[in-house]
Design a protein around this motif. Structure first.
Motif, PDB file in Angstrom:
ATOM      1  N   THR A 139       0.711  -1.266   0.072  1.00  0.00           N
ATOM      2  CA  THR A 139      -0.030   0.220  -0.176  1.00  0.00           C
ATOM      3  C   THR A 139       0.854   1.516   0.372  1.00  0.00           C
ATOM      4  OG1 THR A 139      -0.126   0.154   2.315  1.00  0.00           O
ATOM      5  CG2 THR A 139      -1.842  -1.042   1.341  1.00  0.00           C
ATOM      6  N   THR A 140      -0.225   2.257  -0.678  1.00  0.00           N
ATOM      7  CA  THR A 140       1.382   3.722   0.094  1.00  0.00           C
ATOM      8  C   THR A 140       0.752   4.821   1.195  1.00  0.00           C
ATOM      9  OG1 THR A 140      -0.523   4.430  -1.597  1.00  0.00           O
ATOM     10  CG2 THR A 140       1.783   3.201  -2.549  1.00  0.00           C
ATOM     11  N   THR A 141      -0.466   4.389   1.991  1.00  0.00           N
ATOM     12  CA  THR A 141      -1.062   5.332   1.994  1.00  0.00           C
ATOM     13  C   THR A 141      -0.918   4.814   3.604  1.00  0.00           C
ATOM     14  OG1 THR A 141      -2.798   5.670   1.846  1.00  0.00           O
ATOM     15  CG2 THR A 141      -2.228   6.943   0.313  1.00  0.00           C
ATOM     16  N   LEU A 142      -1.924   3.681   3.979  1.00  0.00           N
ATOM     17  CA  LEU A 142      -2.194   2.402   4.872  1.00  0.00           C
ATOM     18  C   LEU A 142      -1.159   2.593   5.984  1.00  0.00           C
ATOM     19  CD1 LEU A 142      -5.043   1.148   5.945  1.00  0.00           C
ATOM     20  CD2 LEU A 142      -3.697  -1.360   4.852  1.00  0.00           C
ATOM     21  N   ARG A 143      -1.358   2.886   7.478  1.00  0.00           N
ATOM     22  CA  ARG A 143      -0.458   2.815   8.328  1.00  0.00           C
ATOM     23  C   ARG A 143      -1.158   1.856   8.815  1.00  0.00           C
ATOM     24  NH1 ARG A 143       1.076   7.689  10.104  1.00  0.00           N
ATOM     25  NH2 ARG A 143       1.720   6.527  12.550  1.00  0.00           N
ATOM     26  N   ALA A 144       0.191   0.980   9.395  1.00  0.00           N
ATOM     27  CA  ALA A 144      -0.362  -0.442  10.778  1.00  0.00           C
ATOM     28  C   ALA A 144       0.592  -0.053  12.150  1.00  0.00           C
ATOM     29  CB  ALA A 144       0.899  -1.122   9.880  1.00  0.00           C
ATOM     30  N   SER A 145      -0.091  -1.266  12.551  1.00  0.00           N
ATOM     31  CA  SER A 145      -0.451  -1.438  13.812  1.00  0.00           C
ATOM     32  C   SER A 145      -0.673  -3.051  14.327  1.00  0.00           C
ATOM     33  CB  SER A 145      -0.486  -0.651  14.589  1.00  0.00           C
ATOM     34  OG  SER A 145      -0.070  -0.630  16.029  1.00  0.00           O
ATOM     35  N   ALA A 146       0.465  -3.343  15.806  1.00  0.00           N
ATOM     36  CA  ALA A 146       0.125  -4.334  16.179  1.00  0.00           C
ATOM     37  C   ALA A 146      -0.792  -3.996  16.863  1.00  0.00           C
ATOM     38  CB  ALA A 146       1.105  -4.735  16.985  1.00  0.00           C
ATOM     39  N   LEU A 147      -1.936  -4.529  17.611  1.00  0.00           N
ATOM     40  CA  LEU A 147      -2.933  -4.170  18.514  1.00  0.00           C
ATOM     41  C   LEU A 147      -2.729  -5.540  19.600  1.00  0.00           C
ATOM     42  CD1 LEU A 147      -4.748  -1.883  18.636  1.00  0.00           C
ATOM     43  CD2 LEU A 147      -6.457  -2.766  18.508  1.00  0.00           C
ATOM     44  N   VAL A 148      -2.337  -5.358  20.597  1.00  0.00           N
ATOM     45  CA  VAL A 148      -0.849  -4.953  19.971  1.00  0.00           C
ATOM     46  C   VAL A 148       0.958  -5.479  20.606  1.00  0.00           C
ATOM     47  CG1 VAL A 148      -1.655  -2.874  21.873  1.00  0.00           C
ATOM     48  CG2 VAL A 148      -1.199  -4.303  23.234  1.00  0.00           C
ATOM     49  N   PHE A 149       1.569  -5.440  20.660  1.00  0.00           N
ATOM     50  CA  PHE A 149       2.472  -6.146  20.851  1.00  0.00           C
ATOM     51  C   PHE A 149       2.734  -6.379  22.491  1.00  0.00           C
ATOM     52  CE2 PHE A 149       4.453  -4.566  17.033  1.00  0.00           C
ATOM     53  CZ  PHE A 149       5.105  -5.700  16.191  1.00  0.00           C
ATOM     54  N   ASP A 150       2.830  -8.046  22.831  1.00  0.00           N
ATOM     55  CA  ASP A 150       3.299  -8.096  24.257  1.00  0.00           C
ATOM     56  C   ASP A 150       4.479  -8.483  24.190  1.00  0.00           C
ATOM     57  OD1 ASP A 150       3.644 -10.231  26.231  1.00  0.00           O
ATOM     58  OD2 ASP A 150       2.161 -11.179  26.031  1.00  0.00           O
ATOM     59  N   ASN A 151       4.628  -6.803  25.476  1.00  0.00           N
ATOM     60  CA  ASN A 151       6.772  -6.962  25.812  1.00  0.00           C
ATOM     61  C   ASN A 151       6.914  -8.251  26.398  1.00  0.00           C
ATOM     62  OD1 ASN A 151       8.488  -4.617  26.722  1.00  0.00           O
ATOM     63  ND2 ASN A 151       7.728  -5.824  28.306  1.00  0.00           N
ATOM     64  N   ASP A 152       6.572  -9.168  26.770  1.00  0.00           N
ATOM     65  CA  ASP A 152       7.263 -10.392  26.910  1.00  0.00           C
ATOM     66  C   ASP A 152       7.454 -11.057  25.959  1.00  0.00           C
ATOM     67  OD1 ASP A 152       6.835  -9.956  30.226  1.00  0.00           O
ATOM     68  OD2 ASP A 152       5.070 -10.608  30.212  1.00  0.00           O
ATOM     69  N   TYR A 153       6.643 -10.820  24.648  1.00  0.00           N
ATOM     70  CA  TYR A 153       6.956 -11.507  23.842  1.00  0.00           C
ATOM     71  C   TYR A 153       8.531 -12.115  23.270  1.00  0.00           C
ATOM     72  CZ  TYR A 153       2.621 -13.251  24.750  1.00  0.00           C
ATOM     73  OH  TYR A 153       1.302 -13.652  24.693  1.00  0.00           O
ATOM     74  N   LYS A 154       9.010 -10.712  23.366  1.00  0.00           N
ATOM     75  CA  LYS A 154      10.682 -10.028  22.675  1.00  0.00           C
ATOM     76  C   LYS A 154      11.302  -8.697  23.651  1.00  0.00           C
ATOM     77  CE  LYS A 154       9.777  -9.749  18.114  1.00  0.00           C
ATOM     78  NZ  LYS A 154       9.353  -9.507  16.578  1.00  0.00           N
ATOM     79  N   HIS A 155      12.421  -8.821  23.169  1.00  0.00           N
ATOM     80  CA  HIS A 155      12.702  -8.221  24.231  1.00  0.00           C
ATOM     81  C   HIS A 155      12.607  -6.815  23.042  1.00  0.00           C
ATOM     82  CE1 HIS A 155      16.331  -5.681  25.480  1.00  0.00           C
ATOM     83  NE2 HIS A 155      16.816  -7.162  26.606  1.00  0.00           N
ATOM     84  N   PRO A 156      12.392  -5.331  24.125  1.00  0.00           N
ATOM     85  CA  PRO A 156      12.348  -3.926  23.444  1.00  0.00           C
ATOM     86  C   PRO A 156      13.143  -3.468  22.819  1.00  0.00           C
ATOM     87  CG  PRO A 156      12.495  -4.596  26.113  1.00  0.00           C
ATOM     88  CD  PRO A 156      12.458  -5.278  25.515  1.00  0.00           C
ATOM     89  N   VAL A 157      14.802  -3.696  22.618  1.00  0.00           N
ATOM     90  CA  VAL A 157      15.752  -3.524  21.981  1.00  0.00           C
ATOM     91  C   VAL A 157      14.950  -4.025  20.723  1.00  0.00           C
ATOM     92  CG1 VAL A 157      18.155  -3.323  20.994  1.00  0.00           C
ATOM     93  CG2 VAL A 157      17.674  -2.787  23.540  1.00  0.00           C
ATOM     94  N   VAL A 158      15.276  -5.358  20.606  1.00  0.00           N
ATOM     95  CA  VAL A 158      14.550  -5.786  19.232  1.00  0.00           C
ATOM     96  C   VAL A 158      13.973  -5.320  18.604  1.00  0.00           C
ATOM     97  CG1 VAL A 158      14.283  -8.251  18.106  1.00  0.00           C
ATOM     98  CG2 VAL A 158      15.893  -8.105  20.113  1.00  0.00           C
ATOM     99  N   LEU A 159      12.512  -5.627  19.558  1.00  0.00           N
ATOM    100  CA  LEU A 159      11.203  -4.092  18.977  1.00  0.00           C
ATOM    101  C   LEU A 159      11.716  -3.185  18.345  1.00  0.00           C
ATOM    102  CD1 LEU A 159       8.657  -5.347  18.466  1.00  0.00           C
ATOM    103  CD2 LEU A 159       7.758  -4.080  20.389  1.00  0.00           C
ATOM    104  N   ALA A 160      12.234  -2.722  19.326  1.00  0.00           N
ATOM    105  CA  ALA A 160      12.676  -1.483  18.827  1.00  0.00           C
ATOM    106  C   ALA A 160      13.333  -1.419  17.256  1.00  0.00           C
ATOM    107  CB  ALA A 160      13.169  -0.287  19.813  1.00  0.00           C
ATOM    108  N   LYS A 161      13.994  -2.284  17.195  1.00  0.00           N
ATOM    109  CA  LYS A 161      15.204  -1.812  16.308  1.00  0.00           C
ATOM    110  C   LYS A 161      14.218  -2.322  14.887  1.00  0.00           C
ATOM    111  CE  LYS A 161      19.046  -3.264  13.807  1.00  0.00           C
ATOM    112  NZ  LYS A 161      20.362  -2.118  14.071  1.00  0.00           N
TER     113      LYS A 161
END
Length: 316
Positions: A62-84
């Motif tokens: 797509t070209t205009t559509l935004r995207a997001s998890a609703l929501v990422f579980d903080n416990d499933y992935k280290h926040p440094v990894v998720l941030a990257k």
């Protein structure tokens, strides 16, 4: 009357599964063509696609559509990894990512994956640290963090997102503490039922009434006002009981029977949208006035039937 400033309506569709790439891509393109603003996904280990690659495919298609998890579980992935990963997605989509983050709640995920299901206070403490780390990693320059759950040393996250200082953060919650954190730190606050039991059952459904949601919205408004953030926040709701129909009474009765509640609960719940497009338009406008909800998410089954509502209200 809501104390939140009137914000333009935004609409999203919550996706989770697809039989193949072509169906996933075409679904994303349809969501965009019908005027929706965003596609979202849950983050669980069951019958769904993995959100990071699936959301990136949506953005690439797509070209205009935004995207997001609703929501990422903080416990499933280290926040440094998720941030990257999130910063990379924001760069590769020219700034169309939103950051959904939560403390985790679905006990079956933890049990199946062998992840320790700590008490809510511990999971929330860890989530607060995780959110701080994600924001810091996307900020300028290196940072360090020494917390109870994470230790970060002189880390300078790369890449930096297009949207500065970071993409909009959405935090959804049903309990007092998470809603307080959301009001203080999120750009978008999603108001949910209470999920303390770790499953969606009678306890959670009982907290989806208009009266309960009124109290939760008031809490968010009180905290945001005290923090000087009232005008900054966008209020969100993920509607679960949705049916575009001319037989509203019949659908309300059937849905109430299916989930085992009184019809009045469905009639009054902000999580329900049942009726003709015109009725839904009036209802959504009234809920923005009452609760401040301007960002509304529906499921994929309603994608096309709900489109006239989106056409009438999006951006207004």
């Amino acid at each position: 009357m809501s104390r939140f400033p009137v914000k333009p309506f935004r609409f999203g569709v919550q996706l989770s599964v697809s039989p193949d790439r072509n169906h996933w891509v075409e679904q994303a393109k349809k969501i965009e063509s019908l005027g929706y603003d965003i596609a979202t996904m849950p983050d669980h280990f069951g019958d769904q696609l993995a959100p990071v690659p699936a959301l990136q495919t949506i953005l690439d298609s797509t070209t205009t559509l935004r995207a997001s998890a609703l929501v990422f579980d903080n416990d499933y992935k280290h926040p440094v990894v998720l941030a990257k990963e999130l910063a990379t997605m924001d760069v590769l989509s020219d700034g169309r990512v939103e950051i959904g983050l939560g403390a985790g709640w679905m006990i079956s995920d933890y049990e199946q994956a062998g992840i320790q299901y700590d008490r809510p206070g511990v999971r929330i403490d860890r989530f607060v640290e995780g959110l701080h780390i994600i924001k810091s990693a996307m900020g300028e320059g290196p940072f360090s963090h020494e917390g109870e759950h994470y230790a970060i040393t002189d880390y300078n996250g790369f890449p930096k997102p297009v949207q500065g200082p970071h993409p909009p953060v959405i935090i959804g919650g049903g309990g007092k503490r998470v809603l307080t954190i959301a009001a203080q730190q999120a750009d978008i606050v999603g108001v949910n039922g209470s999920l303390h039991a770790g499953v969606i059952g009678p306890d959670a459904i009982a907290t989806m009434t208009g009266e309960v949601i009124t109290d939760k919205v008031a809490l968010v408004a009180d905290v945001a006002e005290a923090a000087g953030r009232l005008e900054h926040i966008e209020m969100n709701i993920r509607t679960f009981f949705v049916s575009v129909t001319d037989d509203r009474a019949g659908q309300v009765a059937g849905m109430a029977q299916m989930i085992g509640v009184e019809e009045s609960m469905i009639e009054e719940s902000p999580f329900a949208l049942i009726g003709s497009p015109d009725h839904m338009i009036e209802t959504i406008q009234a809920r923005r006035e009452q609760y401040g909800f301007s960002y509304v998410i529906v499921g994929p089954d309603e994608l096309e039937a709900f489109a006239p509502v989106v056409a009438a209200l999006a951006g207004k």
